[in-house]
Design a protein around this motif. Structure first.
Motif, PDB file in Angstrom:
ATOM      1  N   PRO A 308      53.571  22.442  -7.346  1.00 36.80           N
ATOM      2  CA  PRO A 308      52.156  22.126  -7.112  1.00 36.80           C
ATOM      3  C   PRO A 308      51.869  20.671  -7.433  1.00 36.80           C
ATOM      4  O   PRO A 308      52.664  20.004  -8.102  1.00 36.80           O
ATOM      5  N   PRO A 309      50.746  20.144  -6.963  1.00 41.76           N
ATOM      6  CA  PRO A 309      50.402  18.747  -7.250  1.00 41.76           C
ATOM      7  C   PRO A 309      50.083  18.543  -8.724  1.00 41.76           C
ATOM      8  O   PRO A 309      49.696  19.462  -9.429  1.00 41.76           O
ATOM      9  N   LYS A 310      50.244  17.307  -9.170  1.00 43.53           N
ATOM     10  CA  LYS A 310      49.956  16.998 -10.564  1.00 43.53           C
ATOM     11  C   LYS A 310      48.459  16.871 -10.825  1.00 43.53           C
ATOM     12  O   LYS A 310      48.007  17.004 -11.950  1.00 43.53           O
ATOM     13  N   SER A 311      47.707  16.543  -9.779  1.00 43.03           N
ATOM     14  CA  SER A 311      46.257  16.402  -9.931  1.00 43.03           C
ATOM     15  C   SER A 311      45.569  17.317  -8.934  1.00 43.03           C
ATOM     16  O   SER A 311      46.173  17.739  -7.953  1.00 43.03           O
ATOM     17  N   PRO A 312      44.290  17.636  -9.164  1.00 44.35           N
ATOM     18  CA  PRO A 312      43.621  18.584  -8.268  1.00 44.35           C
ATOM     19  C   PRO A 312      43.371  18.025  -6.879  1.00 44.35           C
ATOM     20  O   PRO A 312      43.099  18.767  -5.956  1.00 44.35           O
ATOM     21  N   HIS A 313      43.424  16.714  -6.735  1.00 47.78           N
ATOM     22  CA  HIS A 313      43.245  16.097  -5.426  1.00 47.78           C
ATOM     23  C   HIS A 313      44.145  14.875  -5.361  1.00 47.78           C
ATOM     24  O   HIS A 313      44.645  14.396  -6.376  1.00 47.78           O
ATOM     25  N   ARG A 322      39.205   6.282   3.188  1.00 46.31           N
ATOM     26  CA  ARG A 322      39.432   7.150   2.033  1.00 46.31           C
ATOM     27  C   ARG A 322      39.544   8.615   2.439  1.00 46.31           C
ATOM     28  O   ARG A 322      38.573   9.346   2.435  1.00 46.31           O
ATOM     29  N   VAL A 323      40.733   9.004   2.811  1.00 49.29           N
ATOM     30  CA  VAL A 323      41.024  10.375   3.197  1.00 49.29           C
ATOM     31  C   VAL A 323      42.170  10.865   2.322  1.00 49.29           C
ATOM     32  O   VAL A 323      42.705  10.122   1.505  1.00 49.29           O
ATOM     33  N   THR A 324      42.571  12.102   2.503  1.00 52.26           N
ATOM     34  CA  THR A 324      43.627  12.620   1.648  1.00 52.26           C
ATOM     35  C   THR A 324      44.966  12.030   2.028  1.00 52.26           C
ATOM     36  O   THR A 324      45.178  11.538   3.131  1.00 52.26           O
ATOM     37  N   VAL A 325      45.896  12.141   1.115  1.00 52.75           N
ATOM     38  CA  VAL A 325      47.250  11.647   1.368  1.00 52.75           C
ATOM     39  C   VAL A 325      47.859  12.345   2.578  1.00 52.75           C
ATOM     40  O   VAL A 325      48.705  11.792   3.278  1.00 52.75           O
ATOM     41  N   ALA A 326      47.406  13.567   2.860  1.00 49.01           N
ATOM     42  CA  ALA A 326      47.953  14.319   3.986  1.00 49.01           C
ATOM     43  C   ALA A 326      47.521  13.758   5.326  1.00 49.01           C
ATOM     44  O   ALA A 326      48.096  14.108   6.352  1.00 49.01           O
ATOM     45  N   ASP A 327      46.533  12.895   5.350  1.00 48.28           N
ATOM     46  CA  ASP A 327      46.033  12.357   6.615  1.00 48.28           C
ATOM     47  C   ASP A 327      46.573  10.976   6.942  1.00 48.28           C
ATOM     48  O   ASP A 327      46.284  10.436   8.002  1.00 48.28           O
ATOM     49  N   ASP A 337      54.183   3.838   0.924  1.00 50.18           N
ATOM     50  CA  ASP A 337      55.408   4.648   0.885  1.00 50.18           C
ATOM     51  C   ASP A 337      55.074   6.104   1.148  1.00 50.18           C
ATOM     52  O   ASP A 337      53.983   6.584   0.846  1.00 50.18           O
ATOM     53  N   GLU A 338      56.041   6.805   1.693  1.00 51.17           N
ATOM     54  CA  GLU A 338      55.817   8.233   1.954  1.00 51.17           C
ATOM     55  C   GLU A 338      55.538   8.951   0.641  1.00 51.17           C
ATOM     56  O   GLU A 338      56.139   8.643  -0.392  1.00 51.17           O
ATOM     57  N   PRO A 339      54.621   9.909   0.689  1.00 43.72           N
ATOM     58  CA  PRO A 339      54.252  10.595  -0.563  1.00 43.72           C
ATOM     59  C   PRO A 339      55.345  11.566  -1.007  1.00 43.72           C
ATOM     60  O   PRO A 339      56.182  12.001  -0.229  1.00 43.72           O
ATOM     61  N   ARG A 340      55.266  11.896  -2.260  1.00 40.22           N
ATOM     62  CA  ARG A 340      56.120  12.957  -2.792  1.00 40.22           C
ATOM     63  C   ARG A 340      55.318  14.259  -2.762  1.00 40.22           C
ATOM     64  O   ARG A 340      54.095  14.255  -2.627  1.00 40.22           O
ATOM     65  N   ALA A 341      56.005  15.365  -2.903  1.00 38.84           N
ATOM     66  CA  ALA A 341      55.326  16.660  -2.848  1.00 38.84           C
ATOM     67  C   ALA A 341      54.235  16.757  -3.894  1.00 38.84           C
ATOM     68  O   ALA A 341      53.179  17.340  -3.666  1.00 38.84           O
ATOM     69  N   GLU A 342      54.502  16.144  -5.059  1.00 38.29           N
ATOM     70  CA  GLU A 342      53.540  16.257  -6.152  1.00 38.29           C
ATOM     71  C   GLU A 342      52.271  15.439  -5.908  1.00 38.29           C
ATOM     72  O   GLU A 342      51.303  15.558  -6.647  1.00 38.29           O
ATOM     73  N   ASP A 343      52.266  14.590  -4.851  1.00 37.40           N
ATOM     74  CA  ASP A 343      51.094  13.770  -4.579  1.00 37.40           C
ATOM     75  C   ASP A 343      49.999  14.524  -3.842  1.00 37.40           C
ATOM     76  O   ASP A 343      48.859  14.052  -3.795  1.00 37.40           O
ATOM     77  N   TYR A 344      50.329  15.629  -3.228  1.00 38.00           N
ATOM     78  CA  TYR A 344      49.348  16.346  -2.413  1.00 38.00           C
ATOM     79  C   TYR A 344      48.344  17.082  -3.294  1.00 38.00           C
ATOM     80  O   TYR A 344      48.640  17.499  -4.412  1.00 38.00           O
ATOM     81  N   GLY A 345      47.149  17.265  -2.734  1.00 35.50           N
ATOM     82  CA  GLY A 345      46.161  18.105  -3.395  1.00 35.50           C
ATOM     83  C   GLY A 345      46.528  19.567  -3.233  1.00 35.50           C
ATOM     84  O   GLY A 345      47.521  19.924  -2.610  1.00 35.50           O
ATOM     85  N   THR A 346      45.710  20.424  -3.803  1.00 42.92           N
ATOM     86  CA  THR A 346      45.949  21.858  -3.689  1.00 42.92           C
ATOM     87  C   THR A 346      45.949  22.276  -2.216  1.00 42.92           C
ATOM     88  O   THR A 346      45.095  21.864  -1.449  1.00 42.92           O
ATOM     89  N   LEU A 347      46.900  23.101  -1.852  1.00 42.74           N
ATOM     90  CA  LEU A 347      47.068  23.528  -0.465  1.00 42.74           C
ATOM     91  C   LEU A 347      47.016  25.046  -0.351  1.00 42.74           C
ATOM     92  O   LEU A 347      47.563  25.755  -1.197  1.00 42.74           O
ATOM     93  N   TRP A 348      46.315  25.529   0.664  1.00 44.51           N
ATOM     94  CA  TRP A 348      46.366  26.936   1.078  1.00 44.51           C
ATOM     95  C   TRP A 348      45.874  27.919   0.008  1.00 44.51           C
ATOM     96  O   TRP A 348      46.256  29.080  -0.010  1.00 44.51           O
TER      97      TRP A 348
END
Length: 480
Positions: A308-313, A322-327, A337-348
């Motif tokens: 899971p991500p380290k932060s809630p967003h 200013r959009v999410t890292v996923a966009d 640089d390409e994000p790491r898995a831990e950079d994403y906000g909560t998903l699904w």
């Protein structure tokens, strides 16, 4: 000695009784008629009230809302009964629509033939029970005694409409003016994007802006609206005036797609959002119950994400829009640089992304599977194979809707399902004045309690799609 009654007066009481009997029977018949009228009037009013409320509650400013209103009114009539369990038959002519509780009233065909901008104004329903069923509106009289014993009762109509609209007094910019768009995922497969938002992705609602520049969030005046003719009262922007509407998640029914705004949304009102988690706020407890599931969806490790991500967003400050890292387009020359898995906000936790389907209603296609995570959320090559979804039953239950111990936590006392789902106005940006246009209302589920700490302020919420119209009724009432 008792005097004898004259022979001429013998039988007079019988004659008087015969005359009075006619009067007595007539009065009895009249009393029965009046009772029937009152009883039937009550039956018709009950039918009209129930059908009008059912119809008005479906009116959300869209053509689909009008169609749903017809279905809801008919269903109400079908389930009701009168006079010894007799049923009534439905007639579309009994239901009309208006832009106010005073009309004028128009048929469904008329409203559905209007432009989208005009349909949004029709939020009131009127049901005339006299047009539902001639049998219910007709009674057989016992008085007078003549051939015209069947009479038609006068019209009995009810009007219902919204008091509050399901819309939070917190607004954000739509990330795109396009209601629907296709985002390429892989060859021949696109993801549905709605006004720039992706289902299943978490956004910080206080850190959005589709244009280069600082983040923008807006406080919506919950009482005054443009085009209403009443003007705007600055007092209705104060915390004291707005807080009850933040608590309830609703505003006064606007009847328009324009709202008065100020920016930014004040952090002083964030505690009212957290009443949904049962946390301290100024909200009246009975009007702001916590959600049925107050589980926080981020670290400590949830049960449905392996990493899971380290932060809630996750919205890095260097991203120009200013959009999410996923966009972020990581193929662009200037991309970080390409994000790491831990950079994403909560998903699904609340919603799954869906495929874009050009021929489907609202372009909603099939949902993506767990195996699609690497395609949907590209990560640094070092993370390949570890960004994984572990949830076993994503076909029907997502963590927020599940009753599983790992993803479910009930509050103390009474609760209400979907209280954490915020109905957030998406504005046409840039907003250059105190009047803003609402393009749509997005559904965002609070993944964790919002944070009013000035050093790390956020309202972290996962996007779950759009409401069909603007300002669905949160509360409906009878007006007559």
């Amino acid at each position: 000695m008792k005097p004898r009654q004259p022979a001429a007066q013998r039988g007079v009481f019988a004659i008087l009784f015969a005359v009075l009997l006619v009067v007595i029977l007539a009065l009895a018949g009249l009393a029965i008629d009046i009772a029937f009228v009152y009883e039937r009037h009550g039956d018709m009013k009950n039918f009209a009230n129930a059908a009008a409320v059912a119809a008005a509650h479906q009116l959300d400013g869209s053509a689909d809302g009008v169609e749903n209103a017809i279905d809801a009114a008919q269903d109400s009539v079908d389930r009701n009964s009168w006079a010894a369990e007799q049923s009534a038959s439905w007639d579309d002519a009994a239901l009309t629509f208006g832009t106010s509780a005073d009309g004028p009233w128009q048929s469904a065909d008329y409203v559905l033939g209007l432009a989208t901008e005009e349909i949004r104004l029709y939020r009131y329903a009127r049901v005339d029970a006299g047009l539902l069923d001639l049998t219910m509106a007709t009674i057989t009289r016992y008085f007078p005694f003549n051939s015209e014993r069947e009479v038609r009762l006068a019209s009995v109509a009810s009007v219902a409409g919204p008091v509050l609209a399901q819309m939070l007094p917190l607004a954000v910019c739509a990330l795109s003016e396009s209601r629907y768009a296709a985002r390429p995922v892989s060859a021949g497969i696109d993801e549905l994007v709605e006004h720039g938002f992706r289902r299943g992705v978490t956004y910080n609602l206080l850190n959005l802006n589709p244009e280069p520049g600082p983040a923008r969030s807006f406080l919506v005046n919950p009482v005054d609206f443009p085009d209403s003719g009443s003007g705007v009262d600055a007092a209705n922007f104060t915390d004291a005036a707005v807080a009850p509407f933040v608590c309830s998640g609703s505003i006064t029914q606007p009847g328009t797609d324009k709202v008065y705004v100020q920016e930014p949304f004040p952090t002083s009102l964030i505690p009212e959002l957290n009443s949904r988690f049962g946390k301290a706020s100024t909200c009246v407890a009975t009007a702001a119950l916590p959600d049925r599931n107050i589980k926080e969806f981020f670290n400590p490790q949830p049960d449905w994400l392996k990493y899971p991500p380290k932060s809630p967003h996750a919205q890095p400050g260097e991203v120009p829009t200013r959009v999410t890292v996923a966009d972020v387009d990581y193929n662009a020359p200037s991309a970080p640089d390409e994000p790491r898995a831990e950079d994403y906000g909560t998903l699904w936790a609340y919603a799954r992304p869906v495929r874009y389907k050009a021929t489907a209603a609202d372009h909603v296609g099939t949902t993506f599977k767990k195996a699609d995570f690497p395609k949907l959320y590209p990560v640094d090559p070092a993370d390949v194979g570890i960004f994984e979804n572990k949830w076993s039953d994503l076909s029907t239950n997502l963590p927020y809707m599940s009753a599983g111990a790992a993803t479910y936590q009930p509050p103390a006392g009474s609760s209400l399902r979907y209280r954490r789902v915020l109905h957030v106005p998406l504005l046409e940006c840039p907003v250059t004045s105190s009047v803003a246009k609402v393009l749509a209302v997005g559904k965002f589920m609070l993944t964790v309690p919002a944070n009013d700490d000035p050093s790390n302020t956020y309202i972290s919420a996962e996007f779950g799609g759009l409401d069909p119209g603007i300002g669905r009724s949160a509360e409906t009432r009878l007006y007559q």
